[in-house]
Design a protein around this motif. Structure first.
Motif, PDB file in Angstrom:
ATOM      1  N   CYS A 157      18.147  81.788   5.580  1.00  0.00           N
ATOM      2  CA  CYS A 157      17.158  82.568   5.076  1.00  0.00           C
ATOM      3  C   CYS A 157      16.495  82.214   3.718  1.00  0.00           C
ATOM      4  CB  CYS A 157      17.684  84.050   4.837  1.00  0.00           C
ATOM      5  SG  CYS A 157      18.838  84.185   3.436  1.00  0.00           S
ATOM      6  N   HIS A 158      17.069  81.121   3.060  1.00  0.00           N
ATOM      7  CA  HIS A 158      16.522  80.516   1.819  1.00  0.00           C
ATOM      8  C   HIS A 158      15.679  79.419   2.067  1.00  0.00           C
ATOM      9  CE1 HIS A 158      18.729  83.537  -0.474  1.00  0.00           C
ATOM     10  NE2 HIS A 158      19.738  83.058   0.048  1.00  0.00           N
ATOM     11  N   SER A 159      15.721  78.986   3.514  1.00  0.00           N
ATOM     12  CA  SER A 159      15.057  77.490   3.817  1.00  0.00           C
ATOM     13  C   SER A 159      13.684  77.664   3.789  1.00  0.00           C
ATOM     14  CB  SER A 159      15.577  77.225   5.272  1.00  0.00           C
ATOM     15  OG  SER A 159      15.181  77.997   6.080  1.00  0.00           O
ATOM     16  N   PRO A 160      12.792  76.588   3.635  1.00  0.00           N
ATOM     17  CA  PRO A 160      11.397  76.639   3.513  1.00  0.00           C
ATOM     18  C   PRO A 160      10.954  77.261   4.899  1.00  0.00           C
ATOM     19  CG  PRO A 160      12.117  74.632   2.840  1.00  0.00           C
ATOM     20  CD  PRO A 160      13.490  75.265   3.125  1.00  0.00           C
ATOM     21  N   ALA A 161      11.602  76.839   6.070  1.00  0.00           N
ATOM     22  CA  ALA A 161      11.112  77.450   7.494  1.00  0.00           C
ATOM     23  C   ALA A 161      11.133  78.800   7.339  1.00  0.00           C
ATOM     24  CB  ALA A 161      12.047  76.515   8.494  1.00  0.00           C
ATOM     25  N   TYR A 162      12.311  79.280   7.039  1.00  0.00           N
ATOM     26  CA  TYR A 162      12.588  80.849   6.939  1.00  0.00           C
ATOM     27  C   TYR A 162      11.348  81.573   6.090  1.00  0.00           C
ATOM     28  CZ  TYR A 162      15.224  85.130   8.226  1.00  0.00           C
ATOM     29  OH  TYR A 162      15.403  86.301   8.744  1.00  0.00           O
TER      30      TYR A 162
END
Length: 287
Positions: free
Chosen positions: A152-157
Motif C-alpha cells: 500500500c506504500h508503493s508508487p503503483a498503489y
C-alpha cells in the motif's frame, strides 16, 4: 498482471481441496451480506448463495416491482436507465448541488461513462473507480492496476488511489449508481438463466504464470487468485483471440457485476462479462 509470489501446491488429489483466501487480499468490513473470506473462497464458487449490497433492494424495491411488469428486455433496460436518470438527477446536476463554473467539470461522469471507461482501459481512471467500489462493497482488495498492488506504500498503489479519488471527485453518488448496476445485472441474469447458478466463461491469456496460482492439479486445473474485478467472455472463440492459453471457469452468477448485453446499444465490446474476483478453480488449456 504478474507472476505469483504465493506458495503454489502441486496436487494429484483435487477432490476435497481446501485453500483459504489469503488474509492480505481482503478487508474485514464490507457492505455485503457475506464477508470477503466467504464470498472469495473456493467453497463459494462451488456452492454460491445470493449476494446483496446493504440497502439497495429496500431503497429501490418499487423499481424492480415495476420491471416485473415489462416483458421485453430492451424496454426494461430503457426503463432502468430512465429511472437512473431521474433518481440521480443525471440531467439536472444542479439539483444535486452542482455549481456551474466550478473548477473541475466532472458532473457528467455517471455509471455509463464508468462502464465505457472500463471497456476502453481496465487500468484507467474509470476502472480504478470500479475496483474501489468492489473493495468497498465486497471487501476484496485489488491486486493489479497498471502495476502490482502488493504494497500500500508503493508508487503503483498510490497511483491507483489517486486515480480512484480523481474518478470519484465532484460526481453524484457514483458508487450508489454502481450498486444499482449490480442489482439490475442480477435481476436480468435470473431472467436470462432461470434456475441456473453458474455461467461458463473464458479468458484468453498469454502466459499462465502471470497469475497468482495457489495450486496446480491434473488436466490443467489450477486454483487462481484473481484481481478483484476481471474481464471474461461467454464466447470461447473470442477468447482465442487474446492469448495462447484459455482460462475456463464456472462463475457464480452472483459474482457478475455487468455484461455487455445488459444495456443494448450502450456498451460495445467482445461479449465482455465483468466478474468479481477471489479464489477460483479454473482449467487452463492451450488454444
Amino acid at each position: 498482471m504478474r507472476q505469483t509470489k504465493l506458495d503454489c501446491k502441486v496436487l494429484d488429489n483435487w477432490e476435497g481441496l481446501e485453500i483459504e483466501l489469503p488474509s492480505h487480499v481482503q478487508q474485514r468490513f464490507n457492505r455485503c451480506n457475506l464477508t470477503a473470506d466467504i464470498l472469495g473462497s473456493l467453497a463459494y464458487q462451488k456452492h454460491p448463495v445470493p449476494l446483496q449490497i446493504v440497502g439497495t433492494a429496500d431503497l429501490h424495491h418499487r423499481l424492480f416491482k415495476h420491471l416485473d411488469t415489462i416483458k421485453k428486455k430492451r424496454l426494461r433496460a430503457e426503463y432502468f436507465q430512465d429511472y437512473m436518470t431521474v433518481h440521480f438527477t443525471l440531467e439536472a446536476p444542479e439539483e444535486a448541488g452542482y455549481t456551474p463554473g466550478s473548477r473541475y467539470q466532472r458532473i457528467k461522469t455517471d455509471y455509463r461513462r464508468i462502464l465505457r471507461g472500463w471497456l476502453f482501459n481496465p487500468d484507467g481512471r474509470e476502472a480504478a473507480v470500479i475496483k474501489g467500489w468492489v473493495l468497498s462493497r465486497f471487501g476484496l482488495l485489488p491486486r493489479w492496476h497498471d502495476g502490482v498492488l502488493d504494497d500500500c506504500h508503493s508508487p503503483a498503489y498510490q497511483k491507483y488511489l489517486q486515480m480512484q479519488a480523481n474518478g470519484l471527485y465532484n460526481t453524484n453518488a457514483l458508487e450508489s449508481q454502481l450498486d444499482m448496476v449490480y442489482a439490475y445485472c442480477q435481476y436480468e441474469l435470473k431472467k436470462r438463466f432461470p434456475g441456473q447458478i453458474h455461467w461458463m466463461l473464458y479468458r484468453g491469456v498469454n502466459t499462465v504464470d502471470q497469475y497468482e496460482i495457489l495450486a496446480k492439479g491434473p488436466k490443467g486445473r489450477h486454483v487462481v487468485l484473481l484481481n478483484n474485478l476481471n474481464s471474461f467472455t461467454e464466447d470461447r472463440d473470442r477468447a482465442d483471440e487474446f492469448g495462447d492459453y484459455i482460462m475456463e471457469m464456472e462463475i457464480p452468477f452472483y459474482k457478475v457485476f455487468c455484461y455487455n448485453a445488459l444495456f443494448p446499444g450502450l456498451l460495445k465490446g467482445e461479449e465482455e462479462v465483468m466478474v468479481v474476483g477471489g479464489l477460483y478453480d479454473v482449467r487452463i488449456c492451450t488454444v
